[in-house]
Design a protein around this motif. Structure first.
Motif, PDB file in Angstrom:
ATOM      1  N   PHE A 283       0.845  -1.193   0.000  1.00 31.60           N
ATOM      2  CA  PHE A 283       0.000   0.000   0.000  1.00 31.60           C
ATOM      3  C   PHE A 283       0.881   1.243   0.000  1.00 31.60           C
ATOM      4  O   PHE A 283       2.077   1.184   0.309  1.00 31.60           O
ATOM      5  CB  PHE A 283      -0.924   0.004   1.221  1.00 31.60           C
ATOM      6  CG  PHE A 283      -2.043  -0.997   1.138  1.00 31.60           C
ATOM      7  CD1 PHE A 283      -3.039  -0.868   0.182  1.00 31.60           C
ATOM      8  CD2 PHE A 283      -2.089  -2.076   2.002  1.00 31.60           C
ATOM      9  CE1 PHE A 283      -4.076  -1.793   0.099  1.00 31.60           C
ATOM     10  CE2 PHE A 283      -3.111  -3.008   1.932  1.00 31.60           C
ATOM     11  CZ  PHE A 283      -4.109  -2.856   0.974  1.00 31.60           C
TER      12      PHE A 283
ATOM     13  N   GLU B  42     -15.099  -5.696  10.379  1.00 30.89           N
ATOM     14  CA  GLU B  42     -14.359  -5.979   9.148  1.00 30.89           C
ATOM     15  C   GLU B  42     -15.051  -7.098   8.380  1.00 30.89           C
ATOM     16  O   GLU B  42     -15.499  -8.082   8.972  1.00 30.89           O
ATOM     17  CB  GLU B  42     -12.927  -6.404   9.463  1.00 30.89           C
ATOM     18  CG  GLU B  42     -12.137  -5.401  10.270  1.00 30.89           C
ATOM     19  CD  GLU B  42     -10.818  -5.986  10.751  1.00 30.89           C
ATOM     20  OE1 GLU B  42      -9.894  -6.095   9.928  1.00 30.89           O
ATOM     21  OE2 GLU B  42     -10.741  -6.331  11.935  1.00 30.89           O
TER      22      GLU B  42
ATOM     23  N   SER C 203     -13.476  -4.602   3.453  1.00 30.87           N
ATOM     24  CA  SER C 203     -14.130  -3.388   3.954  1.00 30.87           C
ATOM     25  C   SER C 203     -14.073  -3.373   5.480  1.00 30.87           C
ATOM     26  O   SER C 203     -14.020  -4.417   6.134  1.00 30.87           O
ATOM     27  CB  SER C 203     -15.586  -3.312   3.488  1.00 30.87           C
ATOM     28  OG  SER C 203     -16.335  -4.382   4.025  1.00 30.87           O
TER      29      SER C 203
ATOM     30  N   ASN D  95     -13.466   2.212   5.657  1.00 29.79           N
ATOM     31  CA  ASN D  95     -12.220   1.952   4.952  1.00 29.79           C
ATOM     32  C   ASN D  95     -12.401   0.798   3.983  1.00 29.79           C
ATOM     33  O   ASN D  95     -12.951  -0.251   4.343  1.00 29.79           O
ATOM     34  CB  ASN D  95     -11.099   1.612   5.940  1.00 29.79           C
ATOM     35  CG  ASN D  95     -10.887   2.700   6.967  1.00 29.79           C
ATOM     36  OD1 ASN D  95     -10.821   3.878   6.628  1.00 29.79           O
ATOM     37  ND2 ASN D  95     -10.775   2.317   8.228  1.00 29.79           N
TER      38      ASN D  95
ATOM     39  N   SER E 132     -10.204  -1.537   0.965  1.00 31.84           N
ATOM     40  CA  SER E 132      -8.906  -1.853   0.373  1.00 31.84           C
ATOM     41  C   SER E 132      -9.099  -2.932  -0.691  1.00 31.84           C
ATOM     42  O   SER E 132      -9.914  -3.846  -0.531  1.00 31.84           O
ATOM     43  CB  SER E 132      -7.910  -2.316   1.439  1.00 31.84           C
ATOM     44  OG  SER E 132      -8.351  -3.503   2.065  1.00 31.84           O
TER      45      SER E 132
ATOM     46  N   THR F  44      -2.516  -2.060  -5.876  1.00 30.91           N
ATOM     47  CA  THR F  44      -3.346  -2.012  -4.674  1.00 30.91           C
ATOM     48  C   THR F  44      -4.002  -0.639  -4.589  1.00 30.91           C
ATOM     49  O   THR F  44      -3.457   0.357  -5.082  1.00 30.91           O
ATOM     50  CB  THR F  44      -2.526  -2.247  -3.391  1.00 30.91           C
ATOM     51  OG1 THR F  44      -1.518  -1.232  -3.290  1.00 30.91           O
ATOM     52  CG2 THR F  44      -1.863  -3.611  -3.406  1.00 30.91           C
TER      53      THR F  44
ATOM     54  N   ARG G 133      -6.713   1.876  -1.920  1.00 34.35           N
ATOM     55  CA  ARG G 133      -7.439   2.044  -0.661  1.00 34.35           C
ATOM     56  C   ARG G 133      -8.274   3.317  -0.707  1.00 34.35           C
ATOM     57  O   ARG G 133      -7.920   4.291  -1.389  1.00 34.35           O
ATOM     58  CB  ARG G 133      -6.481   2.131   0.526  1.00 34.35           C
ATOM     59  CG  ARG G 133      -5.833   0.842   0.908  1.00 34.35           C
ATOM     60  CD  ARG G 133      -5.041   0.974   2.194  1.00 34.35           C
ATOM     61  NE  ARG G 133      -4.024   2.013   2.111  1.00 34.35           N
ATOM     62  CZ  ARG G 133      -3.112   2.245   3.045  1.00 34.35           C
ATOM     63  NH1 ARG G 133      -3.094   1.519   4.131  1.00 34.35           N
ATOM     64  NH2 ARG G 133      -2.226   3.197   2.892  1.00 34.35           N
TER      65      ARG G 133
ATOM     66  N   ALA H 157     -10.558   5.756   2.242  1.00 28.53           N
ATOM     67  CA  ALA H 157     -11.005   5.968   3.621  1.00 28.53           C
ATOM     68  C   ALA H 157     -11.971   7.149   3.644  1.00 28.53           C
ATOM     69  O   ALA H 157     -11.612   8.255   3.234  1.00 28.53           O
ATOM     70  CB  ALA H 157      -9.823   6.225   4.545  1.00 28.53           C
TER      71      ALA H 157
ATOM     72  N   GLY I  26      -7.733   8.651  -0.543  1.00 29.54           N
ATOM     73  CA  GLY I  26      -7.533   7.452  -1.335  1.00 29.54           C
ATOM     74  C   GLY I  26      -6.119   7.357  -1.855  1.00 29.54           C
ATOM     75  O   GLY I  26      -5.436   8.371  -2.029  1.00 29.54           O
TER      76      GLY I  26
ATOM     77  N   GLU J 227      -1.367   9.510  -3.518  1.00 34.78           N
ATOM     78  CA  GLU J 227      -2.406   9.634  -2.503  1.00 34.78           C
ATOM     79  C   GLU J 227      -3.051  10.998  -2.623  1.00 34.78           C
ATOM     80  O   GLU J 227      -2.372  11.996  -2.901  1.00 34.78           O
ATOM     81  CB  GLU J 227      -1.808   9.463  -1.102  1.00 34.78           C
ATOM     82  CG  GLU J 227      -2.819   9.584   0.029  1.00 34.78           C
ATOM     83  CD  GLU J 227      -2.159   9.565   1.392  1.00 34.78           C
ATOM     84  OE1 GLU J 227      -2.338   8.595   2.132  1.00 34.78           O
ATOM     85  OE2 GLU J 227      -1.428  10.545   1.697  1.00 34.78           O
TER      86      GLU J 227
END
Length: 281
Positions: free
Chosen positions: A5, A86, A96, A113, A115, A122, A124, A126, A137, A151
């Motif tokens: 990540f 989760e 998630s 969140n 991912s 990868t 993500r 949030a 993200g 990011e």
């Protein structure tokens, strides 16, 4: 293998510089147990020199392997109730998580969140559901040892980008290098090398134009004495020297002790000592 990540592109050097140093907390105790039915419990406590108090947290974690659902409930000495739900593998690679914090009569927070992990990238996301709301993200791509990522943070209420960053890294097994830029201002370059199976070394340089033209540099090393113990040292150009020793007393019981000294102020009471004791069963 999937790329790391975005926040883990510099994982090797960040772990070497920040993990297993104990001077930041005068005393810390961590106990983890797992019941026969799979329910995991954790109790953590640490002293706070500023508040002259003990900060503690009790946590229970339940996992339903059939559905991939995990529920974690924590309660801290600050009367904060932390709940995390989760759900893994909604589709292959997608996970998630809903995390909430509630302090009766004081504050509350909720974050969603997501991912997604695939062999070559990868991603993500949030979402802060109550503050803003806002979104952060990131996305990373990898190819033949190279990994690059970006990011971005977005304030949904203000309809504006709140932050952004890019990073590039390369790993060749025994060593890795990384470069990142935050908001076109904070620039970080790092280097990590596993010199031998016993010795790791690394350094990180940070340039922040807002704080001046100087580059802040940290250097750290870790030496494994044997299968149960290790020593670490860290030196910063600010004059701070940190030392740490970690010993496995027996399987599941680890003791860590550490100290930091300001080499520029040896005669002043600014030095720190700390220890940590961890149990797991």
């Amino acid at each position: 293998m999937a790329p790391p990540f975005f926040s883990d592109i510099s994982k090797d050097i960040n772990g070497l510089l920040n993990r297993d140093f104990y001077h930041g907390t005068p005393a810390a105790v961590d106990i983890k147990t797992t019941a026969p039915n799979g329910v995991a419990f954790a109790v953590k406590g640490k002293s706070s020199p500023k508040d002259n108090a003990i900060a503690a947290n009790v946590e229970a974690k339940v996992t339903d392997k059939a559905t991939g659902l995990t529920l974690t409930q924590g309660w801290s000495s600050a009367n904060a109730l932390d709940t995390k739900i989760e759900l893994a593998e909604l589709t292959p690679g997608l996970k998630s998580e809903l995390a909430t914090t509630f302090v009766p009569g004081a504050s509350k927070a909720a974050k969603l969140n997501l991912s997604f992990i695939q062999p070559f990238f990868t991603a993500r996301g949030a979402f802060d559901l109550l503050k803003g709301p806002s979104f952060v993200g990131d996305l990373t791509l990898a190819h033949e040892g190279f990994v690059g990522g970006a990011e971005v943070g977005y304030d949904i209420a203000a309809a504006a980008v709140s932050r952004y960053a890019v990073a590039l890294g390369y790993s060749a097994g025994a060593y890795s290098v990384a470069l990142s830029i935050n908001n076109a201002q904070l620039t970080t370059a790092s280097f990590f090398q596993k010199v031998s199976p016993l010795l790791d070394v690394g350094a990180k340089a940070v340039l922040n134009p807002q704080a001046g033209s100087n580059v802040n540099i940290e250097f750290a090393s870790k030496y494994t004495l044997d299968a149960t113990s290790q020593v670490k040292a860290k030196v910063a150009d600010s004059g701070i020297v940190a030392l740490a020793y970690k010993q496995a007393l027996r399987p599941g019981v680890d003791l860590g002790v550490g100290a930091s000294f300001d080499a520029l102020k040896l005669s002043e009471p600014v030095h720190k000592l700390g220890w940590s004791l961890s149990f797991s069963a």
